[in-house]
Design a protein around this motif. Structure first.
Motif, PDB file in Angstrom:
ATOM      1  N   SER A  25      44.205  12.511  32.476  1.00 16.97           N
ATOM      2  CA  SER A  25      44.061  12.044  33.853  1.00 16.97           C
ATOM      3  C   SER A  25      43.528  10.620  33.831  1.00 16.97           C
ATOM      4  O   SER A  25      42.611  10.301  33.074  1.00 16.97           O
ATOM      5  CB  SER A  25      43.108  12.947  34.621  1.00 16.97           C
ATOM      6  OG  SER A  25      43.666  14.229  34.777  1.00 16.97           O
ATOM      7  N   THR A  26      44.132   9.774  34.653  1.00 13.81           N
ATOM      8  CA  THR A  26      43.833   8.346  34.584  1.00 13.81           C
ATOM      9  C   THR A  26      43.912   7.730  35.975  1.00 13.81           C
ATOM     10  O   THR A  26      44.803   8.063  36.754  1.00 13.81           O
ATOM     11  CB  THR A  26      44.865   7.636  33.671  1.00 13.81           C
ATOM     12  OG1 THR A  26      44.872   8.277  32.402  1.00 13.81           O
ATOM     13  CG2 THR A  26      44.554   6.183  33.493  1.00 13.81           C
ATOM     14  N   THR A  27      43.022   6.792  36.240  1.00  8.13           N
ATOM     15  CA  THR A  27      43.102   5.979  37.443  1.00  8.13           C
ATOM     16  C   THR A  27      43.823   4.690  37.068  1.00  8.13           C
ATOM     17  O   THR A  27      43.465   4.041  36.084  1.00  8.13           O
ATOM     18  CB  THR A  27      41.707   5.649  37.998  1.00  8.13           C
ATOM     19  OG1 THR A  27      41.054   6.881  38.325  1.00  8.13           O
ATOM     20  CG2 THR A  27      41.789   4.777  39.233  1.00  8.13           C
ATOM     21  N   VAL A  28      44.836   4.339  37.835  1.00 12.96           N
ATOM     22  CA  VAL A  28      45.604   3.127  37.577  1.00 12.96           C
ATOM     23  C   VAL A  28      45.489   2.214  38.785  1.00 12.96           C
ATOM     24  O   VAL A  28      45.678   2.645  39.926  1.00 12.96           O
ATOM     25  CB  VAL A  28      47.091   3.464  37.302  1.00 12.96           C
ATOM     26  CG1 VAL A  28      47.920   2.193  37.160  1.00 12.96           C
ATOM     27  CG2 VAL A  28      47.227   4.329  36.061  1.00 12.96           C
ATOM     28  N   PRO A  62      43.609  17.635  41.822  1.00 11.42           N
ATOM     29  CA  PRO A  62      42.648  16.862  42.600  1.00 11.42           C
ATOM     30  C   PRO A  62      41.831  17.752  43.531  1.00 11.42           C
ATOM     31  O   PRO A  62      42.307  18.790  43.990  1.00 11.42           O
ATOM     32  CB  PRO A  62      43.529  15.898  43.396  1.00 11.42           C
ATOM     33  CG  PRO A  62      44.864  16.545  43.462  1.00 11.42           C
ATOM     34  CD  PRO A  62      44.994  17.371  42.211  1.00 11.42           C
ATOM     35  N   ALA A  63      40.608  17.335  43.788  1.00 10.38           N
ATOM     36  CA  ALA A  63      39.747  18.062  44.723  1.00 10.38           C
ATOM     37  C   ALA A  63      40.325  17.981  46.126  1.00 10.38           C
ATOM     38  O   ALA A  63      40.845  16.942  46.535  1.00 10.38           O
ATOM     39  CB  ALA A  63      38.340  17.470  44.704  1.00 10.38           C
ATOM     40  N   GLY A  64      40.226  19.096  46.863  1.00 11.01           N
ATOM     41  CA  GLY A  64      40.723  19.139  48.230  1.00 11.01           C
ATOM     42  C   GLY A  64      40.094  20.287  48.994  1.00 11.01           C
ATOM     43  O   GLY A  64      39.297  21.062  48.451  1.00 11.01           O
ATOM     44  N   PRO A  65      40.445  20.447  50.265  1.00 11.38           N
ATOM     45  CA  PRO A  65      39.843  21.490  51.097  1.00 11.38           C
ATOM     46  C   PRO A  65      40.172  22.908  50.654  1.00 11.38           C
ATOM     47  O   PRO A  65      39.458  23.843  50.999  1.00 11.38           O
ATOM     48  CB  PRO A  65      40.381  21.208  52.502  1.00 11.38           C
ATOM     49  CG  PRO A  65      41.523  20.289  52.328  1.00 11.38           C
ATOM     50  CD  PRO A  65      41.360  19.592  51.019  1.00 11.38           C
ATOM     51  N   PRO A 107      41.231  23.711  36.425  1.00 10.89           N
ATOM     52  CA  PRO A 107      40.176  22.694  36.451  1.00 10.89           C
ATOM     53  C   PRO A 107      40.387  21.733  37.626  1.00 10.89           C
ATOM     54  O   PRO A 107      41.514  21.411  37.996  1.00 10.89           O
ATOM     55  CB  PRO A 107      40.339  21.971  35.115  1.00 10.89           C
ATOM     56  CG  PRO A 107      41.051  22.943  34.234  1.00 10.89           C
ATOM     57  CD  PRO A 107      41.944  23.727  35.148  1.00 10.89           C
ATOM     58  N   LEU A 108      39.283  21.275  38.176  1.00 10.00           N
ATOM     59  CA  LEU A 108      39.289  20.426  39.361  1.00 10.00           C
ATOM     60  C   LEU A 108      38.733  19.052  38.995  1.00 10.00           C
ATOM     61  O   LEU A 108      37.628  18.931  38.496  1.00 10.00           O
ATOM     62  CB  LEU A 108      38.406  21.085  40.422  1.00 10.00           C
ATOM     63  CG  LEU A 108      38.440  20.577  41.829  1.00 10.00           C
ATOM     64  CD1 LEU A 108      39.833  20.703  42.409  1.00 10.00           C
ATOM     65  CD2 LEU A 108      37.459  21.368  42.677  1.00 10.00           C
ATOM     66  N   ASP A 109      39.523  18.011  39.237  1.00 10.81           N
ATOM     67  CA  ASP A 109      39.108  16.643  38.939  1.00 10.81           C
ATOM     68  C   ASP A 109      38.367  16.088  40.154  1.00 10.81           C
ATOM     69  O   ASP A 109      38.955  15.934  41.226  1.00 10.81           O
ATOM     70  CB  ASP A 109      40.334  15.794  38.614  1.00 10.81           C
ATOM     71  CG  ASP A 109      39.974  14.429  38.053  1.00 10.81           C
ATOM     72  OD1 ASP A 109      38.907  13.895  38.400  1.00 10.81           O
ATOM     73  OD2 ASP A 109      40.774  13.899  37.263  1.00 10.81           O
ATOM     74  N   LEU A 110      37.083  15.798  39.985  1.00 10.82           N
ATOM     75  CA  LEU A 110      36.261  15.284  41.081  1.00 10.82           C
ATOM     76  C   LEU A 110      36.102  13.767  41.029  1.00 10.82           C
ATOM     77  O   LEU A 110      35.299  13.204  41.774  1.00 10.82           O
ATOM     78  CB  LEU A 110      34.882  15.943  41.075  1.00 10.82           C
ATOM     79  CG  LEU A 110      34.858  17.445  41.306  1.00 10.82           C
ATOM     80  CD1 LEU A 110      33.430  17.975  41.276  1.00 10.82           C
ATOM     81  CD2 LEU A 110      35.511  17.816  42.607  1.00 10.82           C
ATOM     82  N   THR A 111      36.869  13.103  40.166  1.00 13.38           N
ATOM     83  CA  THR A 111      36.804  11.642  40.086  1.00 13.38           C
ATOM     84  C   THR A 111      36.969  11.038  41.478  1.00 13.38           C
ATOM     85  O   THR A 111      37.917  11.347  42.184  1.00 13.38           O
ATOM     86  CB  THR A 111      37.915  11.098  39.169  1.00 13.38           C
ATOM     87  OG1 THR A 111      37.707  11.595  37.851  1.00 13.38           O
ATOM     88  CG2 THR A 111      37.938   9.582  39.149  1.00 13.38           C
TER      89      THR A 111
END
Length: 186
Positions: A25-28, A62-65, A107-111
């Motif tokens: 997982s990466t932020t671009v 991704p984290a969501g409701p 797994p949940l990415d909270l970035t």
């Protein structure tokens, strides 16, 4: 910013013409340069696009409701015990916390997830919460450990203090969309 004064690419900028392969997982953050842009045809000089920031998720969601809940909040904790006071935790508010839980099967990415209200917290890059796991955002991690033990995963310190009379908390995702917002009180 990949540009130096004058608009040329910075020496440390990575220029891509081919597809980019990601393994984690990466932020671009990217900009597009159009050297054929003509200000006489298209208006003011804009050889570079505005930056675009997005996150690619690999092995997590991704984290969501639908997958992240607030499972507990301690906003008006009992006063410190004699032992806690002797250890230097002499203010009730030091024991405040917010607990979040991943209710997804993956797994949940909270970035980039933010918590805003009387207490503020930003999750760091690469923070992943396993399926069914929880994390506690503690006002003071040492005070939390003194009262509840150190076996619980904590992050902090959290900026600010939860009002003992109640307040409002909002969780937002990486892009700023609302995950959930609620009011707490007695």
């Amino acid at each position: 910013d990949p540009r130096v004064s004058g608009g040329e690419p910075r020496g440390s900028a990575t220029l891509y013409e081919d597809p980019l392969s990601l393994t984690t997982s990466t932020t671009v953050v990217a900009r597009k340069r159009d050297t054929n842009y003509s200000s006489s045809v298209n208006g003011p000089d804009q050889e570079w696009s505005a930056p675009v920031r997005t996150r690619f998720y690999i092995g997590s969601v991704p984290a969501g409701p639908d997958n992240l809940i607030v499972s507990e909040i301690m906003y008006n904790p009992p006063g410190p015990s004699d032992e806690e006071e002797e250890a230097g935790f002499d203010v009730d508010d030091l024991f405040e916390f917010i607990e979040l839980r991943n209710i997804a099967d993956s797994p949940l990415d909270l970035t980039g997830v933010t918590v805003r209200g009387e207490s503020d917290f930003d999750f760091p890059e690469g923070f992943v919460l396993g399926s069914g796991e929880h994390v506690v955002l503690a006002r003071d991690r040492a005070a939390f450990a003194a009262r509840y033990g150190s076996a619980i995963t904590t992050y902090g310190p959290v900026d600010g203090s939860l009002s003992n009379r109640g307040g409002r908390i909002a969780l937002r995702d990486f892009h700023g969309a609302l995950i959930r917002e609620f009011q707490y009180d007695d």
